[in-house]
Design a protein around this motif. Structure first.
Motif, PDB file in Angstrom:
ATOM      1  N   ARG A 175       0.844  -1.201   0.000  1.00  0.00           N
ATOM      2  CA  ARG A 175       0.000   0.000   0.000  1.00  0.00           C
ATOM      3  C   ARG A 175       0.882   1.255   0.000  1.00  0.00           C
ATOM      4  N   PRO A 176       0.305   2.417  -0.295  1.00  0.00           N
ATOM      5  CA  PRO A 176       1.111   3.635  -0.519  1.00  0.00           C
ATOM      6  C   PRO A 176       2.056   4.002   0.616  1.00  0.00           C
ATOM      7  N   GLU A 177       1.632   3.865   1.872  1.00  0.00           N
ATOM      8  CA  GLU A 177       2.519   4.291   2.961  1.00  0.00           C
ATOM      9  C   GLU A 177       3.742   3.392   3.084  1.00  0.00           C
ATOM     10  N   LEU A 178       3.612   2.116   2.692  1.00  0.00           N
ATOM     11  CA  LEU A 178       4.779   1.239   2.673  1.00  0.00           C
ATOM     12  C   LEU A 178       5.618   1.478   1.424  1.00  0.00           C
ATOM     13  N   ALA A 179       4.955   1.736   0.305  1.00  0.00           N
ATOM     14  CA  ALA A 179       5.690   2.027  -0.931  1.00  0.00           C
ATOM     15  C   ALA A 179       6.602   3.238  -0.750  1.00  0.00           C
ATOM     16  N   ALA A 180       6.186   4.172   0.095  1.00  0.00           N
ATOM     17  CA  ALA A 180       6.997   5.369   0.347  1.00  0.00           C
ATOM     18  C   ALA A 180       8.294   5.035   1.070  1.00  0.00           C
ATOM     19  N   CYS A 181       8.370   3.849   1.680  1.00  0.00           N
ATOM     20  CA  CYS A 181       9.588   3.421   2.382  1.00  0.00           C
ATOM     21  C   CYS A 181      10.558   2.698   1.460  1.00  0.00           C
ATOM     22  N   ILE A 182      10.141   2.401   0.245  1.00  0.00           N
ATOM     23  CA  ILE A 182      10.990   1.667  -0.698  1.00  0.00           C
ATOM     24  C   ILE A 182      11.715   2.682  -1.580  1.00  0.00           C
ATOM     25  N   PRO A 183      13.043   2.781  -1.465  1.00  0.00           N
ATOM     26  CA  PRO A 183      13.770   3.837  -2.174  1.00  0.00           C
ATOM     27  C   PRO A 183      13.828   3.585  -3.682  1.00  0.00           C
ATOM     28  N   PRO A 184      13.649   4.644  -4.474  1.00  0.00           N
ATOM     29  CA  PRO A 184      13.784   4.488  -5.926  1.00  0.00           C
ATOM     30  C   PRO A 184      15.178   4.052  -6.348  1.00  0.00           C
ATOM     31  N   LEU A 231      13.368 -20.318  10.191  1.00  0.00           N
ATOM     32  CA  LEU A 231      12.543 -19.144  10.474  1.00  0.00           C
ATOM     33  C   LEU A 231      11.927 -18.693   9.162  1.00  0.00           C
ATOM     34  N   ILE A 232      10.602 -18.601   9.120  1.00  0.00           N
ATOM     35  CA  ILE A 232       9.906 -18.064   7.953  1.00  0.00           C
ATOM     36  C   ILE A 232       9.370 -16.698   8.339  1.00  0.00           C
ATOM     37  N   VAL A 233       9.904 -15.662   7.729  1.00  0.00           N
ATOM     38  CA  VAL A 233       9.451 -14.302   7.984  1.00  0.00           C
ATOM     39  C   VAL A 233       8.954 -13.748   6.657  1.00  0.00           C
ATOM     40  N   TRP A 234       7.697 -13.303   6.618  1.00  0.00           N
ATOM     41  CA  TRP A 234       7.031 -13.137   5.326  1.00  0.00           C
ATOM     42  C   TRP A 234       6.212 -11.856   5.257  1.00  0.00           C
ATOM     43  N   GLY A 235       6.286 -11.212   4.104  1.00  0.00           N
ATOM     44  CA  GLY A 235       5.392 -10.100   3.800  1.00  0.00           C
ATOM     45  C   GLY A 235       4.292 -10.599   2.890  1.00  0.00           C
ATOM     46  N   PRO A 236       3.061 -10.751   3.364  1.00  0.00           N
ATOM     47  CA  PRO A 236       2.000 -11.352   2.554  1.00  0.00           C
ATOM     48  C   PRO A 236       1.473 -10.466   1.431  1.00  0.00           C
ATOM     49  N   LEU A 260       4.140 -13.649   9.986  1.00  0.00           N
ATOM     50  CA  LEU A 260       3.589 -12.836   8.906  1.00  0.00           C
ATOM     51  C   LEU A 260       3.621 -11.376   9.333  1.00  0.00           C
ATOM     52  N   LEU A 261       4.360 -10.558   8.595  1.00  0.00           N
ATOM     53  CA  LEU A 261       4.489  -9.140   8.919  1.00  0.00           C
ATOM     54  C   LEU A 261       3.603  -8.305   7.991  1.00  0.00           C
ATOM     55  N   ASP A 262       3.367  -7.088   8.372  1.00  0.00           N
ATOM     56  CA  ASP A 262       2.523  -6.200   7.563  1.00  0.00           C
ATOM     57  C   ASP A 262       3.388  -5.529   6.500  1.00  0.00           C
ATOM     58  N   GLY A 263       3.776  -6.331   5.496  1.00  0.00           N
ATOM     59  CA  GLY A 263       4.640  -5.815   4.447  1.00  0.00           C
ATOM     60  C   GLY A 263       4.534  -6.682   3.217  1.00  0.00           C
ATOM     61  N   THR A 270      10.919  -2.160   4.254  1.00  0.00           N
ATOM     62  CA  THR A 270       9.725  -1.628   4.914  1.00  0.00           C
ATOM     63  C   THR A 270       9.559  -2.079   6.359  1.00  0.00           C
ATOM     64  N   ASN A 271      10.133  -3.210   6.725  1.00  0.00           N
ATOM     65  CA  ASN A 271       9.913  -3.802   8.059  1.00  0.00           C
ATOM     66  C   ASN A 271      11.223  -4.266   8.669  1.00  0.00           C
ATOM     67  N   LEU A 272      12.278  -3.496   8.471  1.00  0.00           N
ATOM     68  CA  LEU A 272      13.617  -3.927   8.873  1.00  0.00           C
ATOM     69  C   LEU A 272      13.715  -4.215  10.368  1.00  0.00           C
ATOM     70  N   ASP A 273      13.175  -3.343  11.208  1.00  0.00           N
ATOM     71  CA  ASP A 273      13.306  -3.532  12.653  1.00  0.00           C
ATOM     72  C   ASP A 273      12.680  -4.854  13.088  1.00  0.00           C
ATOM     73  N   GLU A 274      11.503  -5.175  12.548  1.00  0.00           N
ATOM     74  CA  GLU A 274      10.830  -6.422  12.908  1.00  0.00           C
ATOM     75  C   GLU A 274      11.633  -7.636  12.450  1.00  0.00           C
ATOM     76  N   VAL A 275      12.150  -7.567  11.227  1.00  0.00           N
ATOM     77  CA  VAL A 275      12.934  -8.691  10.709  1.00  0.00           C
ATOM     78  C   VAL A 275      14.196  -8.882  11.545  1.00  0.00           C
ATOM     79  N   VAL A 276      14.888  -7.795  11.867  1.00  0.00           N
ATOM     80  CA  VAL A 276      16.113  -7.885  12.658  1.00  0.00           C
ATOM     81  C   VAL A 276      15.835  -8.535  14.011  1.00  0.00           C
ATOM     82  N   ALA A 277      14.770  -8.118  14.683  1.00  0.00           N
ATOM     83  CA  ALA A 277      14.449  -8.677  15.995  1.00  0.00           C
ATOM     84  C   ALA A 277      14.183 -10.178  15.900  1.00  0.00           C
ATOM     85  N   LEU A 278      13.432 -10.592  14.892  1.00  0.00           N
ATOM     86  CA  LEU A 278      13.109 -12.014  14.736  1.00  0.00           C
ATOM     87  C   LEU A 278      14.349 -12.832  14.387  1.00  0.00           C
TER      88      LEU A 278
END
Length: 291
Positions: A175-184, A231-236, A260-263, A270-278
């Protein structure tokens, strides 16, 4: 503790290979094979976040990133697995955890099958799955080309390799707010590294997905037989690999940890902190158990 990412080159066979490395020489190793249409650049933010306890190594495959593009290389999943095998031997790495993402998944799995005892653990993040019935809708577009004569198939694939489709690959289904975190930078950098020869390489690899289907049973057998800690860490939010793709792994890895992360497909953007912790928690337990 020095957690800076270092940028190195090494000759693997006749190929000059660029790779990124972080962490101490004696630390447990995490091998990071990249996906398409990317390079080791995708791991640039993850590596320093783990380098206090682990040694992270991320090569650019031949024909990608800053590595060479030799004419006589086998640009297939098998060829890349052979390269990766030679790469870890060149660095004298005997055992490692393996991060499987995108096309790095079938390549890395082939590496694991070659010598299962080398694999300390798997981290699977939106990897290309070995389950035909759990692929996302975007794969149907690729499958439509399989019934075409080879020249026409390659022509259609070539038309789909451009800067705009690179952008679509990285933004995918978020979605748009996550797309804004993905650098061109992701699509701008990797498109700038495209050459006519590398375009043929990309066509070879995407066309090879058809032959890769025949290899799915072998991939599943490896998972089922060896049951590496996983470990399966996934953006659905992923047109290629939605939630059902992640859950499919549990058929052969019932003890795997699934988050399953919100990404989407590029969670490290988009979800680096969550992935790093896991990952830190998971690898900490794996290596504590091994010790």
């Amino acid at each position: 503790m020095d957690t800076r990412v270092r940028h190195r080159r090494i000759s693997v066979g006749k190929v000059e290979v660029f790779y990124r490395e972080a962490g101490a020489d004696g630390a447990p190793v995490v091998l990071l094979p990249h996906g398409y249409p990317c390079s080791s650049y995708e791991f640039r933010n993850l590596m320093p976040r783990l380098a206090d306890r682990w040694r992270l190594i991320a090569p650019d495959f031949p024909g990608a990133g800053y590595s060479e593009t030799p004419d006589d290389f086998d640009y297939s999943f098998d060829g890349y697995a052979g390269f990766l095998d030679s790469f870890v031997e060149a660095l004298d790495i005997a055992r490692f955890a393996l991060y499987l993402h995108d096309f790095g998944s079938p390549i890395g799995a082939r590496l694991a099958i070659r010598a299962p005892a080398r694999i300390a653990a798997l981290i699977i993040q939106n990897g290309d799955i070995p389950y035909e019935d759990a692929l996302g809708p975007k794969y149907a577009d690729i499958e439509k080309t399989w019934s075409l004569p080879v020249p026409e198939m390659r022509k259609q694939l070539a038309e789909a390799i451009n800067e705009e489709t690179f952008k679509e690959e990285f933004l995918n289904d978020v979605r748009p707010e996550l797309a804004a975190c993905i650098p061109p930078d992701l699509w701008k950098l990797h498109w700038s590294l495209m050459t006519p020869r590398r375009k043929e390489v990309a066509i070879d690899l995407i066309a090879g997905l058809k032959q890769n289907r025949a290899w799915f049973p072998q991939h599943r057998e490896y998972l089922r037989e060896h049951r590496p800690p996983t470990l399966i860490v996934w953006g659905p939010h992923d047109h290629y690999m939605p939630e059902k793709s992640a859950r499919a792994y549990l058929r052969d890895l019932p003890d795997a940890e699934l988050h399953l992360l919100d990404g989407g497909h590029w969670l490290l953007e988009t979800n680096l902190d969550e992935v790093v912790a896991l990952v830190r928690d998971f690898l900490g337990r794996v290596h504590a158990h091994a010790g």
